[in-house]
Scaffold this motif. Structure first.
Motif: not given
Length: 436
Positions: A69-72, A115-119, A136-138
């Motif tokens: 997973t990606s945390t930016v 942000i919500e739409n990107e999960g 944190t996101v895919e």
């Protein structure tokens, strides 16, 4: 006015939102019908590799290539409470509470819906030395939201009102925690209550103008650190980040946080109604992070069973103990015994194992912990490589390095913080005389 980067965020998010609708067919694969299913023949896990680059804007980009997973995160070293000028007390906390609010032509509602739409799961935090915004996101969505980490905040009055309300709530919660109050007191004791490091983090006294001035000074790209996990192509990522943040505020390279010198001293907060005394005693340690963590665990070993805990923060290593009113007399002896017990090779060996395990666990406890550890390493040393290098940094520290660090540490002027029913707690001078 909406800039190019934020328009791109909306365009990509809108396009992807349309793609999320499911198209039914009699001939679809399992991965099309149920996205996210693991491969039947997954790849073997590989060791994480990190890369560090500095963009023309002065932004430092750190990526890692193995996380699933990606945390930016975007960390601003000039946005902690230690960077507040006199009169700006509370500006760091309130600006943290302004995270993901309106700016760059986007409303707060639209930002959060995107942000919500990107999960993605967003977060924000601030301490004395920095402020961090992140999500944190895919991995496939890691780039899309990056412009939201460097928004040119417009400080709409309703956003400022809500941020101040949130800050006051967090202050109320902090004041209910003895541990947080004691932390505030140990910084005041160590650096002086009127110094930038010693002033409270939890405050909301700053005016709107002071909040704006602080943000303009502390939230520029120059010197900031962008960390991302799960990025397979570091070079391409840096190129895209540079483009996405081309119109973001660069900041002033000349401005830097005011350095506070460790002084050592005392801060006491009497609250007899608590029925307990909480005491922390800390010393300055000038060595690198591995030395401080080893010393913390050394005292954890020598103080085992005595009710004394250890901590490491803000260039200090110290011990903490508490007791009910009738048992306050035992605190001094427990603290002194923990700090003055001779460090044998066995004690140091155990401490090194524990410190190394703690450091490497931080690199393996999910993308958030990994991103945090990578950022901390870059802030302290300017670089980060991998877990094996971190482990070697602990192995290279000898017993003599540790004993020398302890001897030097105990020669510094101690800092004493006491909170609660503290009438019987000895003063700082009493503790200092024991180490003279």
């Amino acid at each position: 006015m909406m800039n190019v980067a934020t328009r791109r965020v909306l365009r990509i998010a809108t396009k992807k939102g349309a793609e999320h609708g499911k198209l039914f067919s009699s001939q679809v694969s399992l991965t099309e019908e149920y996205p996210g299913l693991p491969h039947l023949s997954p790849e073997h896990a590989k060791a994480s590799k990190a890369s560090v680059s500095t963009l023309p804007s002065g932004l430092i980009v750190v990526t890692e290539d193995a996380c699933s997973t990606s945390t930016v995160t975007m960390t601003y070293p000039k946005a902690g409470s230690a960077s507040e000028s006199l009169g700006e007390q509370g500006a760091a906390l309130i600006n943290k509470c302004m995270a993901f609010r309106g700016g760059s032509g986007l409303s707060t509602t639209l930002i959060n819906r995107t942000i919500e739409n990107e999960g993605a799961t967003p977060f924000a935090k601030a301490d004395r030395t920095s402020a961090t915004l992140g999500y944190t996101v895919e991995p496939v969505n890691a780039l899309v939201l990056i412009p939201l980490l460097a928004i040119d905040c417009t400080f709409e009055k309703w956003d400022v009102r809500d941020a101040k309300k949130l800050a006051n709530y967090q202050i109320d919660q902090a004041n209910k925690s003895v541990e947080v109050v004691l932390t505030e007191q140990i910084y005041a004791a160590a650096y002086g209550a009127s110094s930038s490091m010693g002033r409270p983090l939890y405050s909301s006294d700053a005016s709107t103008n002071e909040i704006v001035e602080f943000r303009n000074r502390g939230y520029g790209l120059n010197g900031a650190i962008l960390t991302a996990t799960g990025i397979t192509d570091h070079t391409a990522f840096c190129t895209q980040v540079d483009t996405l943040l081309a119109e973001s505020q660069k900041g002033d390279a000349a401005s830097s946080p005011v350095a506070s010198s460790y002084l050592g001293g005392e801060s006491r907060l009497s609250a007899p109604s608590i029925g307990h005394a909480h005491v922390a005693l800390a010393f300055a340690v000038l060595g690198p992070s591995p030395i401080r963590k080893i010393l913390k665990h050394c005292f954890g070993v020598t103080g085992k069973g005595s009710g004394v805990s250890t901590f490491e923060t803000g260039g200090m290593v110290g011990v903490y103990a508490s007791a009910p009113t009738e048992g306050v007399s035992t605190l001094e002896a427990a603290i002194l015994q923990t700090l003055t017990t001779k460090l044998t090779s066995e004690v140091i060996s155990k401490a090194k194992i524990l410190a190394k395990a703690e450091a490497t666990f931080d690199l393996d406890c999910g993308s958030v912990g990994l991103a945090t550890a990578m950022t901390a390493s870059v802030m302290e040393t300017g670089s980060f490589t991998d877990a094996s290098t971190v482990a070697k940094s602990y192995d290279s520290i000898s017993d003599s390095d540790v004993t020398s660090a302890v001897a030097l540490m105990l020669k510094s002027n101690p800092s004493l913080a006491a909170v609660g029913d503290i009438a019987m707690v000895p003063y700082q001078g009493t503790f200092a005389s024991r180490f003279a």
